[in-house]
Design a protein around this motif. Structure first.
Motif, mmCIF file in Angstrom:
data_model
loop_
_atom_site.group_PDB
_atom_site.id
_atom_site.type_symbol
_atom_site.label_atom_id
_atom_site.label_comp_id
_atom_site.label_asym_id
_atom_site.label_seq_id
_atom_site.Cartn_x
_atom_site.Cartn_y
_atom_site.Cartn_z
ATOM 1 N N LEU A 86 -2.940 -4.106 -3.865
ATOM 2 C CA LEU A 86 -2.520 -2.978 -3.051
ATOM 3 C C LEU A 86 -0.998 -2.865 -3.013
ATOM 4 N N ARG A 87 -0.310 -4.000 -2.974
ATOM 5 C CA ARG A 87 1.156 -3.999 -2.924
ATOM 6 C C ARG A 87 1.748 -3.288 -4.143
ATOM 7 N N GLU A 91 3.882 0.225 -4.009
ATOM 8 C CA GLU A 91 5.232 0.251 -4.567
ATOM 9 C C GLU A 91 5.355 1.314 -5.665
ATOM 10 N N ALA A 92 4.345 1.424 -6.504
ATOM 11 C CA ALA A 92 4.370 2.425 -7.578
ATOM 12 C C ALA A 92 4.432 3.841 -6.997
ATOM 13 N N ILE A 93 3.643 4.103 -5.978
ATOM 14 C CA ILE A 93 3.644 5.430 -5.354
ATOM 15 C C ILE A 93 4.977 5.675 -4.650
ATOM 16 N N LYS A 94 5.515 4.668 -3.978
ATOM 17 C CA LYS A 94 6.827 4.808 -3.333
ATOM 18 C C LYS A 94 7.912 5.150 -4.347
ATOM 19 N N LEU A 95 7.805 4.572 -5.539
ATOM 20 C CA LEU A 95 8.807 4.816 -6.575
ATOM 21 C C LEU A 95 8.615 6.159 -7.280
ATOM 22 N N GLY A 96 7.527 6.849 -6.973
ATOM 23 C CA GLY A 96 7.345 8.193 -7.512
ATOM 24 C C GLY A 96 6.212 8.379 -8.503
ATOM 25 N N MET A 101 -3.871 3.961 -11.447
ATOM 26 C CA MET A 101 -5.248 3.783 -11.911
ATOM 27 C C MET A 101 -5.447 2.340 -12.372
ATOM 28 N N VAL A 102 -6.562 1.756 -11.958
ATOM 29 C CA VAL A 102 -6.885 0.385 -12.337
ATOM 30 C C VAL A 102 -7.785 0.405 -13.570
#
Length: 163
Positions: A86-87, A91-96, A101-102
């Motif tokens: 989840l971390r 972080e990926a979404i925060k960075l834009g 996708m897993v």
């Protein structure tokens, strides 16, 4: 004209499968196996969207994402990875990143995301161009001189203001 998609993944099988699955008359896929190759390809080609793995041999994918977004704040980056932490996703979404996708993921869902990202990016660019073209149109000076009656009122007001 086909839109260029950049796939940055260290796994040759993933690169080949995405090249095969995503290439069509509307998408042209470029492939990179390392962060350095991917950043060079991004700089050279300015793709419409990027499919980015988090775990690359030379750098962390989050660092690559950060660098891409610093160069282009509108970059459409989709992170694909084997990590379901989840971390990392947060972080990926925060960075834009527009999506996380897993692996294994649905290639058709990825294709739809890419097309949606391209459409959204194009619409944002068109809106920005429209805004730029309208900037001077609605200034006070433009409105005040739009017709002769308004111009005479402004001229009269300026004349009184100077006295």
């Amino acid at each position: 004209m086909p839109r260029r998609i950049l796939v940055i993944d260290d796994d040759p099988a993933i690169r080949r499968s995405l090249d095969y699955a995503l290439s069509d008359s509307n998408l042209k896929v470029s492939l990179a196996g390392t962060a350095a190759e991917g950043l060079a390809a991004y700089q050279r080609d300015t793709p419409a969207a990027v499919v980015l793995d988090l775990f690359l041999p030379d750098r962390n994918g989050l660092e690559v994402l950060r660098e891409i977004r610093e160069k282009d704040s509108e970059a459409a980056v989709i992170v694909v990875t084997a990590s379901d932490k989840l971390r990392d996703a947060v972080e990926a979404i925060k960075l834009g990143a527009i999506e996380y996708m897993v692996k294994p993921y649905d290639v058709e869902a990825l294709r739809m995301l890419i097309h949606q990202a391209i459409r959204t990016k194009r619409e944002r660019m068109e809106l920005g161009a429209q805004r730029k073209s309208q900037i001077g149109r609605y200034t006070f000076a433009a409105m005040a001189t739009a017709n002769a009656g308004m111009k005479s009122v402004v001229d009269l007001a300026l004349k009184f203001a100077q006295n």
